[in-house]
Design a protein around this motif. Structure first.
Motif, mmCIF file in Angstrom:
data_model
loop_
_atom_site.group_PDB
_atom_site.id
_atom_site.type_symbol
_atom_site.label_atom_id
_atom_site.label_comp_id
_atom_site.label_asym_id
_atom_site.label_seq_id
_atom_site.Cartn_x
_atom_site.Cartn_y
_atom_site.Cartn_z
ATOM 1 N N PRO A 64 52.868 28.012 28.504
ATOM 2 C CA PRO A 64 52.822 29.417 28.915
ATOM 3 C C PRO A 64 51.508 29.788 29.608
ATOM 4 C CG PRO A 64 52.447 29.242 26.574
ATOM 5 C CD PRO A 64 52.760 27.854 27.063
ATOM 6 N N CYS A 65 50.577 28.836 29.698
ATOM 7 C CA CYS A 65 49.284 29.077 30.331
ATOM 8 C C CYS A 65 49.480 29.445 31.802
ATOM 9 C CB CYS A 65 48.415 27.824 30.214
ATOM 10 S SG CYS A 65 46.816 27.981 31.028
ATOM 11 N N ARG A 66 48.880 30.550 32.195
ATOM 12 C CA ARG A 66 48.943 30.976 33.600
ATOM 13 C C ARG A 66 47.791 30.303 34.355
ATOM 14 N NH1 ARG A 66 50.332 35.334 30.347
ATOM 15 N NH2 ARG A 66 52.284 36.342 30.916
ATOM 16 N N ILE A 67 48.054 29.904 35.580
ATOM 17 C CA ILE A 67 47.080 29.154 36.363
ATOM 18 C C ILE A 67 46.583 29.978 37.539
ATOM 19 C CG2 ILE A 67 46.715 27.109 37.816
ATOM 20 C CD1 ILE A 67 47.114 26.369 34.890
ATOM 21 N N ILE A 68 45.258 29.989 37.707
ATOM 22 C CA ILE A 68 44.629 30.552 38.896
ATOM 23 C C ILE A 68 43.833 29.424 39.541
ATOM 24 C CG2 ILE A 68 42.941 32.193 39.813
ATOM 25 C CD1 ILE A 68 43.650 34.062 37.481
ATOM 26 N N ILE A 69 44.148 29.145 40.797
ATOM 27 C CA ILE A 69 43.448 28.114 41.551
ATOM 28 C C ILE A 69 42.312 28.772 42.322
ATOM 29 C CG2 ILE A 69 43.651 26.425 43.437
ATOM 30 C CD1 ILE A 69 45.271 25.462 41.125
ATOM 31 N N LEU A 70 41.127 28.178 42.242
ATOM 32 C CA LEU A 70 39.971 28.645 43.000
ATOM 33 C C LEU A 70 39.668 27.622 44.089
ATOM 34 C CD1 LEU A 70 37.650 29.776 40.066
ATOM 35 C CD2 LEU A 70 39.173 31.179 41.449
ATOM 36 N N THR A 71 39.439 28.103 45.312
ATOM 37 C CA THR A 71 39.236 27.196 46.431
ATOM 38 C C THR A 71 38.284 27.778 47.463
ATOM 39 O OG1 THR A 71 40.373 25.891 48.126
ATOM 40 C CG2 THR A 71 41.211 28.101 47.718
ATOM 41 N N THR A 72 37.769 26.912 48.299
ATOM 42 C CA THR A 72 37.028 27.344 49.489
ATOM 43 C C THR A 72 37.833 26.989 50.727
ATOM 44 O OG1 THR A 72 35.843 25.244 49.565
ATOM 45 C CG2 THR A 72 34.746 27.065 48.460
ATOM 46 N N PHE A 73 38.998 26.352 50.535
ATOM 47 C CA PHE A 73 39.781 25.816 51.635
ATOM 48 C C PHE A 73 41.029 26.643 51.907
ATOM 49 C CE2 PHE A 73 37.822 22.305 49.274
ATOM 50 C CZ PHE A 73 36.940 21.853 50.238
ATOM 51 N N ALA A 74 41.225 27.016 53.157
ATOM 52 C CA ALA A 74 42.446 27.729 53.565
ATOM 53 C C ALA A 74 43.407 26.725 54.186
ATOM 54 C CB ALA A 74 42.108 28.842 54.544
ATOM 55 N N ARG A 75 43.716 25.676 53.459
ATOM 56 C CA ARG A 75 44.629 24.658 53.972
ATOM 57 C C ARG A 75 46.052 25.016 53.575
ATOM 58 N NH1 ARG A 75 40.958 19.496 52.238
ATOM 59 N NH2 ARG A 75 39.374 19.781 53.843
ATOM 60 N N PRO A 76 46.967 24.992 54.567
ATOM 61 C CA PRO A 76 48.338 25.427 54.302
ATOM 62 C C PRO A 76 49.022 24.641 53.186
ATOM 63 C CG PRO A 76 48.072 24.755 56.604
ATOM 64 C CD PRO A 76 46.762 24.567 55.929
ATOM 65 N N GLY A 77 48.839 23.347 53.161
ATOM 66 C CA GLY A 77 49.497 22.537 52.146
ATOM 67 C C GLY A 77 49.012 22.834 50.740
ATOM 68 N N TYR A 78 47.748 23.212 50.611
ATOM 69 C CA TYR A 78 47.220 23.542 49.293
ATOM 70 C C TYR A 78 47.918 24.779 48.737
ATOM 71 C CZ TYR A 78 43.214 20.311 49.555
ATOM 72 O OH TYR A 78 42.404 19.210 49.608
ATOM 73 N N PHE A 79 48.049 25.799 49.564
ATOM 74 C CA PHE A 79 48.711 27.020 49.102
ATOM 75 C C PHE A 79 50.164 26.723 48.735
ATOM 76 C CE2 PHE A 79 51.115 30.962 49.977
ATOM 77 C CZ PHE A 79 50.541 31.763 49.007
ATOM 78 N N GLU A 80 50.827 25.956 49.588
ATOM 79 C CA GLU A 80 52.227 25.578 49.336
ATOM 80 C C GLU A 80 52.350 24.845 48.004
ATOM 81 O OE1 GLU A 80 55.147 22.254 51.285
ATOM 82 O OE2 GLU A 80 54.022 23.499 52.674
ATOM 83 N N ARG A 81 51.475 23.882 47.759
ATOM 84 C CA ARG A 81 51.525 23.133 46.497
ATOM 85 C C ARG A 81 51.186 24.019 45.309
ATOM 86 N NH1 ARG A 81 48.254 17.752 46.485
ATOM 87 N NH2 ARG A 81 49.007 17.719 44.339
ATOM 88 N N ALA A 82 50.236 24.927 45.476
ATOM 89 C CA ALA A 82 49.873 25.827 44.378
ATOM 90 C C ALA A 82 51.068 26.689 43.976
ATOM 91 C CB ALA A 82 48.686 26.706 44.781
ATOM 92 N N VAL A 83 51.775 27.200 44.967
ATOM 93 C CA VAL A 83 52.958 28.017 44.690
ATOM 94 C C VAL A 83 54.026 27.164 44.002
ATOM 95 C CG1 VAL A 83 54.866 29.289 45.767
ATOM 96 C CG2 VAL A 83 52.509 29.687 46.519
ATOM 97 N N GLN A 84 54.272 25.962 44.521
ATOM 98 C CA GLN A 84 55.276 25.077 43.924
ATOM 99 C C GLN A 84 54.907 24.685 42.501
ATOM 100 O OE1 GLN A 84 55.613 21.861 46.741
ATOM 101 N NE2 GLN A 84 57.047 22.984 48.033
ATOM 102 N N ALA A 85 53.614 24.597 42.220
ATOM 103 C CA ALA A 85 53.159 24.229 40.878
ATOM 104 C C ALA A 85 53.160 25.422 39.926
ATOM 105 C CB ALA A 85 51.759 23.612 40.943
ATOM 106 N N GLY A 86 53.579 26.579 40.418
ATOM 107 C CA GLY A 86 53.683 27.745 39.542
ATOM 108 C C GLY A 86 52.395 28.509 39.355
ATOM 109 N N ALA A 87 51.388 28.267 40.194
ATOM 110 C CA ALA A 87 50.130 29.011 40.065
ATOM 111 C C ALA A 87 50.388 30.492 40.316
ATOM 112 C CB ALA A 87 49.089 28.482 41.044
ATOM 113 N N GLN A 88 49.810 31.339 39.482
ATOM 114 C CA GLN A 88 49.972 32.780 39.634
ATOM 115 C C GLN A 88 48.854 33.384 40.466
ATOM 116 O OE1 GLN A 88 50.228 31.246 36.629
ATOM 117 N NE2 GLN A 88 52.410 31.484 36.241
ATOM 118 N N GLY A 89 47.783 32.605 40.672
ATOM 119 C CA GLY A 89 46.666 33.093 41.466
ATOM 120 C C GLY A 89 46.122 32.005 42.364
ATOM 121 N N TYR A 90 45.655 32.417 43.530
ATOM 122 C CA TYR A 90 45.065 31.493 44.500
ATOM 123 C C TYR A 90 43.943 32.266 45.176
ATOM 124 C CZ TYR A 90 45.081 27.772 48.046
ATOM 125 O OH TYR A 90 44.735 26.715 48.856
ATOM 126 N N LEU A 91 42.721 32.033 44.715
ATOM 127 C CA LEU A 91 41.589 32.866 45.116
ATOM 128 C C LEU A 91 40.433 32.051 45.671
ATOM 129 C CD1 LEU A 91 41.534 35.051 41.877
ATOM 130 C CD2 LEU A 91 42.559 35.671 44.066
#
Length: 189
Positions: A64-91
């Protein structure tokens, strides 16, 4: 040092308690299993396992742990993978601590939080690779030969070569090394 400073700033928030800190992805995964936090902040690029790999494992654990990914990269594949992995945040990592604390609260309310700068960076390049092509390219990136990939995935050698040929064509790459570099740069593998 940055991890410690961030933890200290978040601990100053009355309604947020930092229960653990990890130096790499494997340690983060172990702490998530052990401490069962409500929210986990993951750096996208950590030693041993990336934040995306940890998020994918947490999703498979059905935690049930919610995930927030922190990044310095605006790479399209990273966002796509974060969404597919169920991340609730991408900051972005350089968000002010107040913004991060507010994002944690919103994620706890069931909302999604994404830095606008990261969203706009994702619409430029759509990943042209299928799941199987990404899987084959990941194995190639790990140093496996076409024969080893075929054995690992229970495919024929010819099928693997056909997939790799498709990958090269889709990415406009001359060889597998160039294809791997391009796919990694875009965050597609």
């Amino acid at each position: 040092m940055l991890r410690g400073a961030l933890a200290l700033l978040l601990d100053f928030e009355e309604d947020i308690e930092v229960v653990g800190q990890a130096g790499d992805g494997k340690e983060a995964l172990a702490l998530i299993a052990q401490l069962k936090p409500d929210v986990c902040l993951l750096d996208i690029e950590m030693p041993l396992m990336s934040g995306l790999e940890v998020a994918e494992e947490v999703q498979q654990m059905q935690s049930p742990c919610r995930i927030i990914i922190l990044t310095t990269f605006a790479r399209p594949g990273y966002f796509e993978r974060a969404v597919q992995a169920g991340a609730q945040g991408y900051l972005l990592k350089d968000e002010p601590s107040e913004r991060l604390a507010e994002a944690i609260r919103r994620v706890m309310e069931g909302r999604r939080e994404v830095s606008p700068e990261l969203v706009f960076g994702t619409v430029r390049d759509i990943n042209p690779l299928t799941e199987r092509e990404r899987e084959i390219l990941k194995l190639a990136a790990a140093g496996k030969s076409s024969s080893e990939i075929a054995s690992t995935l229970h495919l024929s050698y010819g099928t693997v070569r056909n997939y790799m040929s498709e990958v090269l064509g889709k990415l406009g790459a001359k060889n597998r090394i160039e294809a791997i570099a391009l796919a990694e740069e875009k965050g597609w593998i």
